[in-house]
Write an enzyme that holds these catalytic residues in place. Structure first.
Site, short mmCIF file in Angstrom:
data_model
loop_
_atom_site.label_atom_id
_atom_site.label_comp_id
_atom_site.label_asym_id
_atom_site.label_seq_id
_atom_site.Cartn_x
_atom_site.Cartn_y
_atom_site.Cartn_z
N LYS A 1 -8.46 -20.67 6.93
CA LYS A 1 -9.91 -20.77 7.14
C LYS A 1 -10.41 -22.15 6.74
O LYS A 1 -11.22 -22.75 7.45
CB LYS A 1 -10.65 -19.70 6.33
CG LYS A 1 -10.69 -18.38 7.03
CD LYS A 1 -11.90 -17.55 6.65
CE LYS A 1 -12.02 -16.40 7.65
NZ LYS A 1 -12.67 -15.24 7.13
N LYS B 1 -5.20 -12.58 22.52
CA LYS B 1 -5.25 -11.14 22.22
C LYS B 1 -6.64 -10.58 22.50
O LYS B 1 -7.61 -11.33 22.59
CB LYS B 1 -4.78 -10.86 20.80
CG LYS B 1 -5.59 -11.49 19.72
CD LYS B 1 -5.08 -11.01 18.37
CE LYS B 1 -6.15 -11.23 17.33
NZ LYS B 1 -5.89 -10.66 16.05
N LYS C 1 -13.12 -9.09 20.14
CA LYS C 1 -14.56 -8.92 20.32
C LYS C 1 -15.21 -10.18 20.85
O LYS C 1 -16.23 -10.13 21.52
CB LYS C 1 -15.22 -8.67 18.97
CG LYS C 1 -15.02 -7.34 18.45
CD LYS C 1 -15.63 -7.30 17.08
CE LYS C 1 -14.79 -6.33 16.30
NZ LYS C 1 -15.21 -6.09 14.98
P1 TYM Z 1 -10.12 -5.18 8.02
O1 TYM Z 1 -11.24 -4.29 8.37
O2 TYM Z 1 -10.15 -6.59 8.45
O3 TYM Z 1 -8.80 -4.55 8.60
C1 TYM Z 1 -8.51 -3.18 8.34
C2 TYM Z 1 -7.01 -2.93 8.50
O4 TYM Z 1 -6.63 -3.16 9.85
C3 TYM Z 1 -5.52 -4.04 9.88
N1 TYM Z 1 -5.63 -4.78 11.15
C4 TYM Z 1 -4.64 -4.82 12.06
N2 TYM Z 1 -3.45 -4.27 12.07
C5 TYM Z 1 -2.67 -4.50 13.13
N3 TYM Z 1 -3.04 -5.23 14.21
C6 TYM Z 1 -4.25 -5.80 14.26
N4 TYM Z 1 -4.63 -6.51 15.32
C7 TYM Z 1 -5.14 -5.60 13.13
N5 TYM Z 1 -6.39 -5.99 12.82
C8 TYM Z 1 -6.68 -5.48 11.60
C9 TYM Z 1 -5.67 -4.90 8.65
O5 TYM Z 1 -4.44 -5.43 8.25
C10 TYM Z 1 -6.17 -3.88 7.66
O6 TYM Z 1 -5.09 -3.15 7.12
N6 TYM Z 1 -8.88 -6.77 3.47
C11 TYM Z 1 -8.94 -5.51 4.22
C12 TYM Z 1 -9.97 -4.59 3.63
C13 TYM Z 1 -9.67 -4.22 2.20
C14 TYM Z 1 -8.53 -3.49 1.72
C15 TYM Z 1 -8.71 -3.39 0.31
C16 TYM Z 1 -7.44 -2.91 2.33
C17 TYM Z 1 -10.42 -4.53 1.12
N7 TYM Z 1 -9.86 -4.02 -0.02
C18 TYM Z 1 -7.79 -2.70 -0.47
C19 TYM Z 1 -6.51 -2.25 1.53
C20 TYM Z 1 -6.69 -2.12 0.15
C21 TYM Z 1 -9.21 -5.87 5.68
O7 TYM Z 1 -8.80 -6.89 6.14
O8 TYM Z 1 -9.95 -5.04 6.45
#
Ligand code: TYM
Length: 330
Positions: A117, A199, A202
């Site tokens: 970032k 990919k 949005k």
């Molecule tokens: P977020 O909302 O960005 O993503 C949620 C979960 O989806 C997975 N993910 C994917 N997996 C495979 N292919 C993709 N294209 C893809 N896009 C998203 C992410 O790896 C994630 O598992 N940091 C976390 C939120 C969080 C969290 C935590 C998770 C905050 N605290 C504690 C686990 C434990 C996140 O990125 O959310």
């Protein structure tokens, strides 16, 4: 003192709103499948993490939406408790602070998501410090709930290294406070944009299928998607095949897809047939999703009661962990 796990399966999702079909296949479906294996799980909506790039009002607005999406996509409230992160904001913030004391500035600057970032979209002068603390707050979430296994996508693996390192170091200093969480990497399937490049995302709405899209519009989007020349397997066609198979579990349909694709590879002109089938599969999936979702949001007290139950489980776990933390630091 022996650190014991309280939650078997634990993960978080940010309330970003407007999920695409690729979000479902990459992130939600694996979670729904893990839940089916029987482990009692806890899932939360990471609205405090969302503050890295959203105003609180925006993060707040999408919380209930994302819960409705996940329920309509198959998360079962009898097997999975769901809570909003900010319903235990005090505990999360306090734990983040205690853990931040044991994290060096240089360790956080090495985290690849932050490094990328700062290189590509932000500058140290403008990036907010919450972005910097992102993995520490993840550690607070996970360690407060004493989670055994954390299923996440590949993009979160570096954050999980910080979490595990923090748990080990805290234990080395204060005794056996935190059970060490295991990372469970969920397979990630790359669904490409219907436009054929990059990919599905949005930010390129023309190439993406949103879960809330109008069904007639979806069929049109698919029919005008990039088409592979006869006899050729392209990344885009491969992605369409994955999409069709992931959305429809019927083995007979899988066989039908395979036979259409073999004909295509033999040079026959069958891409029209394949696109019709793909459009039917996607539209059927979305129709079911949209019907279930409409049912769920009809009664706001349903989501209220799920979130209340989830918050009470999360609060009880967090408070008992904080008791341990406080006494270990005396
Ligand atoms: P977020 O909302 O960005 O993503 C949620 C979960 O989806 C997975 N993910 C994917 N997996 C495979 N292919 C993709 N294209 C893809 N896009 C998203 C992410 O790896 C994630 O598992 N940091 C976390 C939120 C969080 C969290 C935590 C998770 C905050 N605290 C504690 C686990 C434990 C996140 O990125 O959310």
């Amino acid at each position: 003192m022996k650190a014991e796990y309280k939650v078997e399966l634990y993960t978080g999702i940010r309330p970003t709103g407007d999920l695409t079909i690729a979000n479902y296949i990459g992130a939600v479906k694996p979670l729904v499948e893990l839940q089916k294996q029987g482990a009692k799980s806890l899932v939360f909506v990471a609205d405090m993490h969302s503050l890295t790039d959203n105003e609180p009002a925006v993060a707040n607005k999408f919380c209930r939406e994302v819960v409705a999406d996940y329920l309509a996509l198959g998360l079962d409230p009898n097997k999975t408790n769901i809570y909003i992160q900010s319903s235990i904001a005090y505990q999360v913030s306090y734990m983040t602070m205690l853990l931040a004391r044991h994290t060096s500035v240089s360790e956080l600057l090495r985290v690849p998501t932050l490094k990328d970032k700062l290189k590509n979209t932000e500058h140290p002068e403008t990036a907010n410090a919450l972005l910097f603390l992102y993995p520490v707050m993840m550690a607070a979430d996970i360690l407060l709930q004493r989670a055994k296994s954390v299923p996440v996508g590949e993009d979160q693996l570096a954050h999980m290294e910080v979490v595990r390192r923090l748990a080990r170091d805290f234990n080395a200093r204060y005794g056996d406070v935190f059970p060490i969480p295991a990372v469970q990497q969920v397979k990630s399937l790359r669904i490409l944009s219907l436009k054929g490049t990059g990919k599905m995302s949005k930010s390129v709405p023309g190439g993406a299928i949103f879960l809330t899209d109008d069904l007639a519009k979806v069929a049109k989007k698919i029919k005008s998607a990039e088409t592979a020349t006869e006899g050729v397997m392209t990344d885009s066609l491969q992605s369409h095949i994955t999409l069709a198979k992931e959305l429809c579990g019927d083995p007979a349909v899988h066989l039908n897809i395979d036979s259409i694709i073999s004909e295509h590879l033999e040079g026959k002109q069958v891409m029209g047939v394949f696109k019709d089938l793909l459009a039917t599969i996607v539209v059927d999936f979305l129709r079911q999703f949209q019907t279930r979702r409409a049912e769920i949001v009809k009664d706001p007290s349903y989501i209220d009661s799920i979130l209340k139950e989830g918050a009470s489980v999360a609060l009880a776990n967090a408070e008992s962990t904080l008791d341990l933390v406080r006494s270990s630091m005396k």
